[in-house]
Design an enzyme around this catalytic site. Sequence first.
Site, short mmCIF file in Angstrom:
data_model
loop_
_atom_site.label_atom_id
_atom_site.label_comp_id
_atom_site.label_asym_id
_atom_site.label_seq_id
_atom_site.Cartn_x
_atom_site.Cartn_y
_atom_site.Cartn_z
N ALA A 39 4.16 3.81 0.94
CA ALA A 39 4.91 4.24 2.12
C ALA A 39 5.98 3.18 2.42
O ALA A 39 6.12 2.69 3.55
CB ALA A 39 3.99 4.47 3.32
N GLN A 84 -10.20 -2.27 2.82
CA GLN A 84 -9.68 -2.88 4.05
C GLN A 84 -9.57 -1.89 5.21
O GLN A 84 -9.04 -2.21 6.25
CB GLN A 84 -8.36 -3.58 3.78
CG GLN A 84 -7.17 -2.69 3.47
CD GLN A 84 -5.97 -3.51 3.04
OE1 GLN A 84 -5.90 -4.01 1.92
NE2 GLN A 84 -4.99 -3.66 3.94
N GLN A 87 -2.91 -11.99 8.46
CA GLN A 87 -3.10 -11.70 7.02
C GLN A 87 -2.38 -12.76 6.18
O GLN A 87 -2.95 -13.31 5.23
CB GLN A 87 -2.54 -10.30 6.71
CG GLN A 87 -2.33 -10.06 5.22
CD GLN A 87 -1.95 -8.62 4.91
OE1 GLN A 87 -2.78 -7.74 4.98
NE2 GLN A 87 -0.70 -8.38 4.56
N HIS A 109 9.57 -3.50 3.41
CA HIS A 109 9.14 -3.80 2.03
C HIS A 109 10.35 -4.15 1.17
O HIS A 109 10.28 -5.03 0.32
CB HIS A 109 8.45 -2.59 1.40
CG HIS A 109 7.16 -2.20 2.06
ND1 HIS A 109 7.05 -1.08 2.85
CD2 HIS A 109 5.94 -2.78 2.05
CE1 HIS A 109 5.81 -0.98 3.28
NE2 HIS A 109 5.11 -2.00 2.82
N MET A 141 0.85 -1.19 0.00
CA MET A 141 0.00 0.00 0.00
C MET A 141 0.89 1.25 0.00
O MET A 141 0.46 2.33 0.40
CB MET A 141 -0.94 -0.02 1.20
CG MET A 141 -1.90 -1.21 1.13
SD MET A 141 -3.43 -0.96 2.02
CE MET A 141 -2.81 -0.73 3.67
N GLU A 149 5.80 -11.60 7.58
CA GLU A 149 5.24 -12.30 8.75
C GLU A 149 4.70 -11.32 9.79
O GLU A 149 4.02 -11.72 10.71
CB GLU A 149 6.32 -13.18 9.40
CG GLU A 149 6.62 -14.42 8.59
CD GLU A 149 7.63 -15.33 9.27
OE1 GLU A 149 8.30 -14.87 10.22
OE2 GLU A 149 7.75 -16.47 8.82
N LYS A 150 5.03 -10.05 9.63
CA LYS A 150 4.56 -9.08 10.63
C LYS A 150 3.03 -9.11 10.72
O LYS A 150 2.47 -9.05 11.81
CB LYS A 150 5.03 -7.68 10.28
CG LYS A 150 4.47 -6.69 11.26
CD LYS A 150 5.00 -5.32 11.04
CE LYS A 150 4.13 -4.36 11.79
NZ LYS A 150 2.81 -4.21 11.18
N ASP A 151 2.36 -9.20 9.57
CA ASP A 151 0.90 -9.32 9.58
C ASP A 151 0.57 -10.81 9.47
O ASP A 151 0.22 -11.30 8.40
CB ASP A 151 0.31 -8.53 8.41
CG ASP A 151 0.60 -7.05 8.58
OD1 ASP A 151 0.14 -6.48 9.57
OD2 ASP A 151 1.32 -6.48 7.74
N HIS A 199 9.30 1.02 3.12
CA HIS A 199 10.41 1.13 4.08
C HIS A 199 11.28 -0.11 3.94
O HIS A 199 11.02 -0.95 3.06
CB HIS A 199 9.88 1.32 5.51
CG HIS A 199 8.83 0.31 5.89
ND1 HIS A 199 9.10 -1.03 6.05
CD2 HIS A 199 7.49 0.44 6.10
CE1 HIS A 199 7.99 -1.66 6.37
NE2 HIS A 199 6.99 -0.80 6.40
O1 PAF Z 1 -0.11 -5.68 3.89
C1 PAF Z 1 -0.50 -4.80 3.11
O2 PAF Z 1 0.21 -3.84 2.82
C2 PAF Z 1 -1.88 -4.91 2.50
O3 PAF Z 1 -2.78 -5.50 3.39
C3 PAF Z 1 -1.90 -5.65 1.15
C4 PAF Z 1 -1.48 -7.10 1.31
C5 PAF Z 1 -0.96 -4.95 0.17
C6 PAF Z 1 -3.31 -5.64 0.57
O4 PAF Z 1 -3.77 -4.34 0.37
#
Ligand code: PAF
Length: 269
Positions: free
Chosen positions: A22, A51, A142, A27, A20, A137-139, A24
Amino acid sequence: MKEMKVLTDLNRPCAFVPTMGALHAGHQSLIAKARELCDEVVVSVFVNPLQFEDKDDLAKYPRTPERDAELAAEAGATILWTPDYEAIYPNEITKLSAGALGAKFEGVHRPGHFDGVLTVVNRLFELVQPRYAIFGEKDFQQLFLITQMARNLHPDIEIVPAPTIREITGLAMSSRNVRLSENARTAAEIISQVLRESAQKPDTATALLALKEISREPLFTLDYLEIIDEETFEVASEETEKRRAIIAGWIDGVRLIDNMAMKSALVRA
Ligand code: PAF
């Protein structure tokens, strides 16, 4: 690196890092991992309104397009894809449900959040058709839900987990960290401290007690904490083999989530 609004046919296998923006160092580590897997690495930047249950949170979500392009290229992305709303959500789309697990833990505090995540990731997968997709793995919830969804709907895509990248203080990297004041940033160190303590414990009960030490930090408002079974995302018992401590809460108006695998795997006689 190609920058594109519309994704043209790739015609060769790619590794995909949905984001999404931003961006860092967290990513960048996903992009570097993608580059180990494929020469073609697609990074998408799309702030997915579906979301965000809180419109204020959506409005405040940091947007740094120029820096994103620099960081993505530096980490090895070959295509930066920045679709607009219509590209992702034309009139007819399949909305996915994250089911019972989507309503637990994060889902209790962010109702509908995981439905939105699965819906967008499904759409992104349809459009990009990657060979690999990399998620941090932070999320962890998800990652778990996307792995399940991909197994059912996109069996040709391999979901590749990547470890959480932390600042020197232990704070898990997140796009939201830019909103932390200096005080809040210092207070947030307790999150990784209690996770590390908890991860060392030999049994689930003491691991949970170690996690509850978060209450020592007056600036932290807890949403939830738990020791879960990594394989089912159910609450862990003493018999669970692969356990993980998960935690989420607020500091100074910023929501932070983190988790850590417990070191001690259960040794069966
Ligand atoms: O983890 C994220 O940045 C978002 O939830 C994702 C997987 C890009 C979906 O919008």
